[in-house]
Write a protein that holds these residues in place. Structure first.
Motif, PDB file in Angstrom:
ATOM      1  N   ASP A  83       4.180   0.119   5.538  1.00  0.00           N
ATOM      2  CA  ASP A  83       5.228  -0.582   4.796  1.00  0.00           C
ATOM      3  C   ASP A  83       5.807  -1.658   5.716  1.00  0.00           C
ATOM      4  OD1 ASP A  83       7.384  -1.464   3.343  1.00  0.00           O
ATOM      5  OD2 ASP A  83       8.107   0.537   2.814  1.00  0.00           O
ATOM      6  N   HIS A  84       5.644  -2.911   5.309  1.00  0.00           N
ATOM      7  CA  HIS A  84       6.132  -4.025   6.130  1.00  0.00           C
ATOM      8  C   HIS A  84       7.553  -4.474   5.757  1.00  0.00           C
ATOM      9  CE1 HIS A  84       2.367  -4.383   8.201  1.00  0.00           C
ATOM     10  NE2 HIS A  84       1.696  -4.619   7.097  1.00  0.00           N
ATOM     11  N   HIS A  85       8.178  -3.798   4.811  1.00  0.00           N
ATOM     12  CA  HIS A  85       9.587  -4.010   4.468  1.00  0.00           C
ATOM     13  C   HIS A  85       9.885  -5.470   4.126  1.00  0.00           C
ATOM     14  CE1 HIS A  85      10.204   0.101   5.710  1.00  0.00           C
ATOM     15  NE2 HIS A  85       9.780  -0.166   6.923  1.00  0.00           N
ATOM     16  N   ASP A 145      -4.421  -2.146  -2.416  1.00  0.00           N
ATOM     17  CA  ASP A 145      -5.278  -2.522  -3.547  1.00  0.00           C
ATOM     18  C   ASP A 145      -6.652  -2.973  -3.056  1.00  0.00           C
ATOM     19  OD1 ASP A 145      -3.299  -1.903  -5.328  1.00  0.00           O
ATOM     20  OD2 ASP A 145      -2.762  -3.982  -5.812  1.00  0.00           O
ATOM     21  N   ILE A 146      -6.673  -3.650  -1.920  1.00  0.00           N
ATOM     22  CA  ILE A 146      -7.947  -4.053  -1.319  1.00  0.00           C
ATOM     23  C   ILE A 146      -8.728  -2.817  -0.894  1.00  0.00           C
ATOM     24  CG2 ILE A 146      -8.950  -5.214   0.701  1.00  0.00           C
ATOM     25  CD1 ILE A 146      -6.639  -7.263   0.451  1.00  0.00           C
ATOM     26  N   ALA A 147      -8.027  -1.853  -0.291  1.00  0.00           N
ATOM     27  CA  ALA A 147      -8.674  -0.601   0.105  1.00  0.00           C
ATOM     28  C   ALA A 147      -9.226   0.138  -1.108  1.00  0.00           C
ATOM     29  CB  ALA A 147      -7.681   0.291   0.850  1.00  0.00           C
ATOM     30  N   ALA A 148      -8.493   0.108  -2.219  1.00  0.00           N
ATOM     31  CA  ALA A 148      -8.953   0.780  -3.441  1.00  0.00           C
ATOM     32  C   ALA A 148     -10.251   0.168  -3.952  1.00  0.00           C
ATOM     33  CB  ALA A 148      -7.871   0.708  -4.514  1.00  0.00           C
ATOM     34  N   ASN A 149     -10.386  -1.148  -3.838  1.00  0.00           N
ATOM     35  CA  ASN A 149     -11.627  -1.791  -4.269  1.00  0.00           C
ATOM     36  C   ASN A 149     -12.769  -1.505  -3.301  1.00  0.00           C
ATOM     37  OD1 ASN A 149     -11.534  -3.570  -6.804  1.00  0.00           O
ATOM     38  ND2 ASN A 149      -9.569  -4.011  -5.816  1.00  0.00           N
ATOM     39  N   GLN A 206      -2.452  -1.075   3.661  1.00  0.00           N
ATOM     40  CA  GLN A 206      -1.195  -1.722   4.049  1.00  0.00           C
ATOM     41  C   GLN A 206      -0.427  -2.074   2.788  1.00  0.00           C
ATOM     42  OE1 GLN A 206      -1.107  -4.697   7.296  1.00  0.00           O
ATOM     43  NE2 GLN A 206      -3.320  -4.419   7.480  1.00  0.00           N
ATOM     44  N   GLU A 207       0.829  -2.303   2.932  1.00  0.00           N
ATOM     45  CA  GLU A 207       1.763  -2.791   1.907  1.00  0.00           C
ATOM     46  C   GLU A 207       2.373  -1.683   1.056  1.00  0.00           C
ATOM     47  OE1 GLU A 207       2.070  -5.486   3.017  1.00  0.00           O
ATOM     48  OE2 GLU A 207       0.141  -6.396   3.411  1.00  0.00           O
ATOM     49  N   ALA A 208       1.998  -0.408   1.277  1.00  0.00           N
ATOM     50  CA  ALA A 208       2.634   0.721   0.578  1.00  0.00           C
ATOM     51  C   ALA A 208       2.608   0.550  -0.933  1.00  0.00           C
ATOM     52  CB  ALA A 208       4.069   0.911   1.077  1.00  0.00           C
ATOM     53  N   GLN A 209       1.414   0.279  -1.476  1.00  0.00           N
ATOM     54  CA  GLN A 209       1.260   0.071  -2.910  1.00  0.00           C
ATOM     55  C   GLN A 209       0.927   1.382  -3.621  1.00  0.00           C
ATOM     56  OE1 GLN A 209      -1.664  -3.187  -1.983  1.00  0.00           O
ATOM     57  NE2 GLN A 209      -0.592  -4.212  -3.655  1.00  0.00           N
ATOM     58  N   LEU A 210       1.073   1.363  -4.948  1.00  0.00           N
ATOM     59  CA  LEU A 210       0.814   2.561  -5.759  1.00  0.00           C
ATOM     60  C   LEU A 210      -0.613   3.046  -5.588  1.00  0.00           C
ATOM     61  CD1 LEU A 210       1.611   4.637  -7.925  1.00  0.00           C
ATOM     62  CD2 LEU A 210       1.033   2.918  -9.658  1.00  0.00           C
ATOM     63  N   SER A 211      -1.573   2.125  -5.500  1.00  0.00           N
ATOM     64  CA  SER A 211      -2.974   2.520  -5.365  1.00  0.00           C
ATOM     65  C   SER A 211      -3.192   3.359  -4.116  1.00  0.00           C
ATOM     66  CB  SER A 211      -3.871   1.279  -5.325  1.00  0.00           C
ATOM     67  OG  SER A 211      -3.466   0.411  -4.265  1.00  0.00           O
ATOM     68  N   GLY A 212      -2.501   3.018  -3.032  1.00  0.00           N
ATOM     69  CA  GLY A 212      -2.630   3.781  -1.804  1.00  0.00           C
ATOM     70  C   GLY A 212      -2.099   5.194  -1.956  1.00  0.00           C
ATOM     71  N   ARG A 213      -0.979   5.325  -2.678  1.00  0.00           N
ATOM     72  CA  ARG A 213      -0.418   6.666  -2.888  1.00  0.00           C
ATOM     73  C   ARG A 213      -1.341   7.509  -3.750  1.00  0.00           C
ATOM     74  NH1 ARG A 213       4.382   3.623  -3.262  1.00  0.00           N
ATOM     75  NH2 ARG A 213       4.491   3.785  -5.539  1.00  0.00           N
ATOM     76  N   LEU A 214      -1.925   6.901  -4.773  1.00  0.00           N
ATOM     77  CA  LEU A 214      -2.817   7.646  -5.663  1.00  0.00           C
ATOM     78  C   LEU A 214      -4.075   8.122  -4.927  1.00  0.00           C
ATOM     79  CD1 LEU A 214      -2.546   5.484  -8.913  1.00  0.00           C
ATOM     80  CD2 LEU A 214      -1.548   7.741  -8.496  1.00  0.00           C
ATOM     81  N   LEU A 215      -4.582   7.272  -4.008  1.00  0.00           N
ATOM     82  CA  LEU A 215      -5.765   7.654  -3.229  1.00  0.00           C
ATOM     83  C   LEU A 215      -5.401   8.443  -1.972  1.00  0.00           C
ATOM     84  CD1 LEU A 215      -7.890   4.364  -3.439  1.00  0.00           C
ATOM     85  CD2 LEU A 215      -8.359   6.537  -4.568  1.00  0.00           C
TER      86      LEU A 215
END
Length: 310
Positions: free
Chosen positions: A279-281, A242-246, A264-273
């Protein structure tokens, strides 16, 4: 409020006998048990769960010390801890610290007074050595590698994935690489690991202007990107998708060439971009931390992070 002394007085049996009946202990005849239970029903008596747990040497509560920041590390890890605790019948008490060492010490003192069965530090300011003496009062669990300090720990082993992230940037042509850090490296094990990985991959320490500290909330990625854009980077290793998306949004808004981004963190925003991410599990880390805090496990347990290229 009715107590077992009232039940003993009315039933005519001793407090010890009443206690054995209420707590389902043996060595009580069935007629006596039924006579006591009849009085229990008449008085609508309900055992005090808190007192019962304390008499058994436990509170069924786990304290989770957290700075209460918006970064997904804290939100996702806290969620995982809560799920794991509830599955074991424990309550979670969130203890906001805002990285205030005096508050962290206060929570350790509460553990000493048996307010909790264990404490979990998702992050902290206090030196680990100061926490060690409190182990005699209950497990004090930390969520990063404690190194040589003898404390129970459950954490993501991020070292290799940080190397993979910088290697990905380098392999894709990035030469001037900036890094978003949660705190200063001397105060944060995560930040120190990222800086060490940069130095390994690029063969030199990152220039100070390439490090942006205190990037925690997703929205902070926008202002952090502005600082690195002024330097002229062609790659950024961020500390959250999400930080990367911003950060990406800043370059879009200002019609600037976008740098390569690693999240980092394998969030939805990363997949969309379609960003590479890590993924830190946290679900696994949370389960291990709760098992340590409840005494089911001992020792130090690392969960290997996973680097995921697009």
């Amino acid at each position: 409020m009715t107590n077992i002394h009232d039940i003993a007085r009315i039933s005519g049996y001793s407090v010890a006998t009443v206690s054995r009946v209420i707590n389902h202990r043996p060595y009580v005849s069935e007629p006596v048990r039924q006579a006591v239970l009849k009085v229990v029903r008449q008085l609508d008596y309900v055992p005090n769960a808190v007192a019962r747990d304390l008499s058994a040497g436990r509170t069924m509560s786990i304290g989770v010390v957290t700075p209460m920041r918006e970064h997904p590390y804290f939100t996702e890890l806290t969620h995982a801890l809560t799920q794991a605790a509830f599955a074991r019948g424990y309550h979670v008490v969130l203890l906001p610290s805002q990285y205030d060492a005096s508050l962290e010490k206060r929570y350790l003192e509460q553990l000493r007074r048996q307010a909790y069965d264990g404490l979990i530090f998702t992050s902290h300011t206090m030196a680990l050595a100061q926490m060690v003496p409190y182990q005699k009062y209950g497990p004090v669990v930390i969520c990063h590698d404690p190194g040589a300090v003898d404390l129970p720990a459950a954490y993501s082993d991020r070292g290799e994935t940080y190397l993979e992230g910088y290697r990905w940037l380098k392999a894709h042509g990035a030469k001037q690489v900036g890094t978003f850090l949660p705190r200063a490296p001397k105060r944060s094990a995560t930040a120190a690991a990222m800086v060490a990985a940069y130095q390994t991959v690029f063969g030199r320490a990152p220039a100070p202007e390439l490090l942006v500290e205190d990037v925690m909330a997703p929205a902070s990625g926008y202002a952090a990107a502005a600082k690195l854009a002024a330097v002229g980077v062609d790659g950024i290793f961020t500390n959250g998708d999400d930080i990367a998306a911003n950060a990406w949004r800043y370059y879009q808004d200002h019609q600037l060439p976008e740098p390569l981004l690693v999240g980092q963190e394998a969030q939805l925003s990363g997949r969309l971009l379609k960003l590479p991410t890590i993924d830190h599990h946290f679900q696994q880390v949370g389960k291990l931390a709760i098992a340590l805090a409840t005494g089911e496990l001992t020792g130090q347990h690392a969960v290997a992070s996973t680097f995921m290229a697009p």
